[in-house]
Motif scaffolding. Structure first.
Motif, PDB file in Angstrom:
ATOM      1  N   ASP B  56       0.820  -1.211   0.000  1.00 49.23           N
ATOM      2  CA  ASP B  56       0.000   0.000   0.000  1.00 49.23           C
ATOM      3  C   ASP B  56       0.856   1.265   0.000  1.00 49.23           C
ATOM      4  O   ASP B  56       2.024   1.239   0.369  1.00 49.23           O
ATOM      5  CB  ASP B  56      -0.864  -0.030   1.271  1.00 49.23           C
ATOM      6  CG  ASP B  56      -2.096   0.853   1.154  1.00 49.23           C
ATOM      7  OD1 ASP B  56      -2.371   1.368   0.055  1.00 49.23           O
ATOM      8  OD2 ASP B  56      -2.782   1.020   2.183  1.00 49.23           O
ATOM      9  N   GLU B  57       0.228   2.367  -0.399  1.00 52.01           N
ATOM     10  CA  GLU B  57       0.907   3.669  -0.376  1.00 52.01           C
ATOM     11  C   GLU B  57       0.379   4.507   0.788  1.00 52.01           C
ATOM     12  O   GLU B  57      -0.772   4.381   1.179  1.00 52.01           O
ATOM     13  CB  GLU B  57       0.637   4.416  -1.684  1.00 52.01           C
ATOM     14  CG  GLU B  57       1.301   3.760  -2.876  1.00 52.01           C
ATOM     15  CD  GLU B  57       0.785   4.320  -4.198  1.00 52.01           C
ATOM     16  OE1 GLU B  57      -0.133   5.171  -4.177  1.00 52.01           O
ATOM     17  OE2 GLU B  57       1.300   3.883  -5.242  1.00 52.01           O
ATOM     18  N   VAL B  58       1.253   5.392   1.276  1.00 50.95           N
ATOM     19  CA  VAL B  58       0.857   6.277   2.379  1.00 50.95           C
ATOM     20  C   VAL B  58      -0.172   7.289   1.868  1.00 50.95           C
ATOM     21  O   VAL B  58       0.029   7.915   0.825  1.00 50.95           O
ATOM     22  CB  VAL B  58       2.090   7.037   2.936  1.00 50.95           C
ATOM     23  CG1 VAL B  58       1.677   7.970   4.065  1.00 50.95           C
ATOM     24  CG2 VAL B  58       3.175   6.060   3.385  1.00 50.95           C
ATOM     25  N   SER B  59      -1.276   7.429   2.599  1.00 55.69           N
ATOM     26  CA  SER B  59      -2.250   8.461   2.236  1.00 55.69           C
ATOM     27  C   SER B  59      -2.489   9.367   3.443  1.00 55.69           C
ATOM     28  O   SER B  59      -2.172   9.003   4.584  1.00 55.69           O
ATOM     29  CB  SER B  59      -3.551   7.830   1.742  1.00 55.69           C
ATOM     30  OG  SER B  59      -4.197   7.190   2.813  1.00 55.69           O
ATOM     31  N   GLU B  71       4.083  13.968   5.992  1.00 59.06           N
ATOM     32  CA  GLU B  71       3.539  14.523   4.754  1.00 59.06           C
ATOM     33  C   GLU B  71       4.416  14.236   3.535  1.00 59.06           C
ATOM     34  O   GLU B  71       3.925  14.105   2.422  1.00 59.06           O
ATOM     35  CB  GLU B  71       3.328  16.034   4.933  1.00 59.06           C
ATOM     36  CG  GLU B  71       2.180  16.321   5.902  1.00 59.06           C
ATOM     37  CD  GLU B  71       2.251  17.702   6.517  1.00 59.06           C
ATOM     38  OE1 GLU B  71       3.133  18.495   6.130  1.00 59.06           O
ATOM     39  OE2 GLU B  71       1.421  17.981   7.405  1.00 59.06           O
ATOM     40  N   LYS B  72       5.730  14.124   3.762  1.00 58.83           N
ATOM     41  CA  LYS B  72       6.641  13.893   2.621  1.00 58.83           C
ATOM     42  C   LYS B  72       6.516  12.477   2.064  1.00 58.83           C
ATOM     43  O   LYS B  72       7.018  12.186   0.981  1.00 58.83           O
ATOM     44  CB  LYS B  72       8.092  14.122   3.058  1.00 58.83           C
ATOM     45  CG  LYS B  72       8.466  15.582   3.161  1.00 58.83           C
ATOM     46  CD  LYS B  72       9.960  15.706   3.457  1.00 58.83           C
ATOM     47  CE  LYS B  72      10.227  16.985   4.216  1.00 58.83           C
ATOM     48  NZ  LYS B  72      11.288  16.819   5.215  1.00 58.83           N
ATOM     49  N   ASP B  73       5.889  11.579   2.829  1.00 61.49           N
ATOM     50  CA  ASP B  73       5.788  10.184   2.393  1.00 61.49           C
ATOM     51  C   ASP B  73       4.535   9.896   1.567  1.00 61.49           C
ATOM     52  O   ASP B  73       4.373   8.792   1.056  1.00 61.49           O
ATOM     53  CB  ASP B  73       5.793   9.252   3.615  1.00 61.49           C
ATOM     54  CG  ASP B  73       7.044   9.415   4.447  1.00 61.49           C
ATOM     55  OD1 ASP B  73       8.140   9.344   3.863  1.00 61.49           O
ATOM     56  OD2 ASP B  73       6.920   9.642   5.667  1.00 61.49           O
ATOM     57  N   LEU B  74       3.639  10.875   1.466  1.00 60.63           N
ATOM     58  CA  LEU B  74       2.360  10.643   0.784  1.00 60.63           C
ATOM     59  C   LEU B  74       2.584  10.093  -0.615  1.00 60.63           C
ATOM     60  O   LEU B  74       3.444  10.574  -1.359  1.00 60.63           O
ATOM     61  CB  LEU B  74       1.542  11.942   0.707  1.00 60.63           C
ATOM     62  CG  LEU B  74       1.116  12.535   2.056  1.00 60.63           C
ATOM     63  CD1 LEU B  74       0.340  13.833   1.847  1.00 60.63           C
ATOM     64  CD2 LEU B  74       0.266  11.542   2.848  1.00 60.63           C
ATOM     65  N   GLY B  75       1.821   9.039  -0.938  1.00 61.94           N
ATOM     66  CA  GLY B  75       1.912   8.452  -2.274  1.00 61.94           C
ATOM     67  C   GLY B  75       3.034   7.446  -2.424  1.00 61.94           C
ATOM     68  O   GLY B  75       3.153   6.788  -3.458  1.00 61.94           O
TER      69      GLY B  75
END
Lengths: 79, 361
Positions: B56-59, B71-75
């Motif tokens: 999964d990706e960070v949302s 916040e920098k890890d989103l997506g």
């Protein structure tokens, strides 16, 4: 009162019943308890849960001793 | 002095306990609300080798509880971002990221090189899939799950007589039956607490400190701050639905199994076949070998909905295909239309039919 049991509901089961603790006249077996609960709270029909009698997970047919505590334990999936 | 001094001086853990942690390897499945705290504390405690599995990706909505991410890890992929976080933090741990979801095809390979598995996934099909893989691979499994303000923790499969997830919940709930965090909400602290209890079970099992939750499951309620521990014992009947070997495991479809389609062996199907029964072949017309049978009905899955009316006259319907997966999908569609019929999917499909059985039809 004579031969009462305490029912403790967890998770979604407590939510569907609208309460966490309940005193009942001992229905005798876990299967009979489940039947009575589903009759009283029809929404429980759609929820799978396991029963523990005096903190021991019970199979479908287990005798409930006098004064027992029966927990209604649905699975949780969240993480 | 090293970074573990406070653990090494602890009675019961000591240098030998620390050595066990350093030599241990742990696989964490799911780097979400549970996986994040598990990873934080296992890494801090000095587990020598840690693998992280998550496709999964960070949302943005993850950030109230998935405390490794910002916040920098989103997506970005969770397994890779989690490992990147720790690589800047500790130099004494060997990390590996598996940026994929665990499946019946990759589970054996991924589990193979780890001593202890930790399930922090977020859905029922994955929980049964991980449990069955750990049983087959004979790996101990730390289990944890949450629902709104409640959590469950246990350790499965550490001894021959240990219980596992199927003993706790023999009947697979449908994936949609119990709402998940996305639908019901969660305060980040709850997975934090349950994840920490999971990390604690892992550290206790690795070092031999204290007593682990073997044949027990602990329930925690964050609103009442109460815990409730229940004894569980192996239920041989409930294990019958679990795959017996890796070949059977790879043929499982856990998403469909959680929807409650019951499976039937060919022998039982032939025995039960009779008046009011239909044996339905959902393979496409060109698939071989054909089955010759008096109660056979052909309803290829590609055009399945157009046959629903005709199938409705039968009292009991047994679906089969080539390997037993498409027949479950057909059975599920049929069940949605006719919930009161007797419905089975034949395990293993035509591939499981022995030559000698062709005559029985």
């Amino acid at each position: 009162m004579e031969n009462q049991i305490t029912v403790k509901a967890f998770g979604l089961v407590a939510e569907k019943m609208g309460l966490e603790n309940l005193l009942l006249v001992n229905p005798g077996t876990t299967q009979e308890l489940k039947n009575q609960l589903v009759k009283k709270y029809p929404e429980l029909q759609s929820v799978k849960f396991n029963l523990a009698v005096n903190k021991k997970m019970a199979s479908e047919q287990t005798d409930i001793p006098s004064g027992a505590e029966v927990a209604l334990l649905p699975p949780f999936s969240g993480g | 002095m090293d970074r573990f001094e406070r653990q090494v001086i602890l009675p019961g853990l000591g240098k030998s306990g620390q050595d066990k942690l350093r030599k241990a390897s742990v696989l964490v499945i799911g780097a979400g609300g549970l996986g994040c705290p598990v990873l934080l504390y296992l890494a801090a405690a000095g587990v020598g080798r840690i693998g992280v599995v998550d496709g999964d990706e960070v949302s943005l909505s993850n950030l109230n509880r998935q405390v490794l991410f910002g916040e920098k890890d989103l997506g970005k992929n969770k397994a890779e971002q989690a490992v990147a976080f720790f690589q800047n933090k500790y130099s004494d741990i060997n990390w590996f990221a598996f940026p994929e979801f665990i499946t019946v095809s990759n589970a054996a390979q991924i589990l193979k090189s780890y001593d202890l598995i930790i399930d922090g996934s977020d859905n029922f099909p994955t929980r049964y899939l991980v449990n069955d893989a750990c049983v087959l691979a004979r790996k101990p499994l730390v289990f944890g799950a949450i629902y709104q303000h409640e959590g469950q923790v246990a350790i499965f499969n550490i001894y021959h007589h240990s219980s596992n997830y199927r003993d706790l919940y023999p009947t697979m709930p449908s994936a949609t039956e119990i709402p998940n965090c996305a639908q019901t909400g969660v305060i980040g602290v709850l997975p934090g607490i349950i994840g920490n209890l999971m990390a604690l079970e892992a550290i206790k099992w690795i070092t031999g400190l204290g007593k682990v939750l073997d044949n027990k499951v602990l329930f925690f309620n964050s609103l009442s701050s109460e815990t409730y521990t229940v004894e569980v014992s192996p239920q041989f009947k409930s294990r019958a639905a679990a795959p017996l070997d890796w070949e059977a495991y790879q043929a499982m479809n856990y998403e469909l199994a959680c929807e409650g389609i019951e499976q039937l062996e060919w022998d039982d199907a032939f025995q039960r076949a009779g008046h009011g029964t239909l044996l339905v072949d959902v393979r496409e017309p060109d698939e071989l070998p054909p089955l010759v049978c008096s109660v056979l009905f052909k309803a290829p899955l590609s055009d399945f909905s157009s046959y629903l009316d005709q199938l409705g006259d039968a009292e009991a319907v047994f679906f089969f295909c080539q390997s037993g997966i498409r027949s479950q999908k057909a059975a599920l569609q049929f069940k949605a239309e006719y919930p009161d019929k007797t419905i089975f999917s034949i395990r293993g499909g035509i591939n499981a039919l022995k030559t000698s059985q062709f005559r029985n039809g």
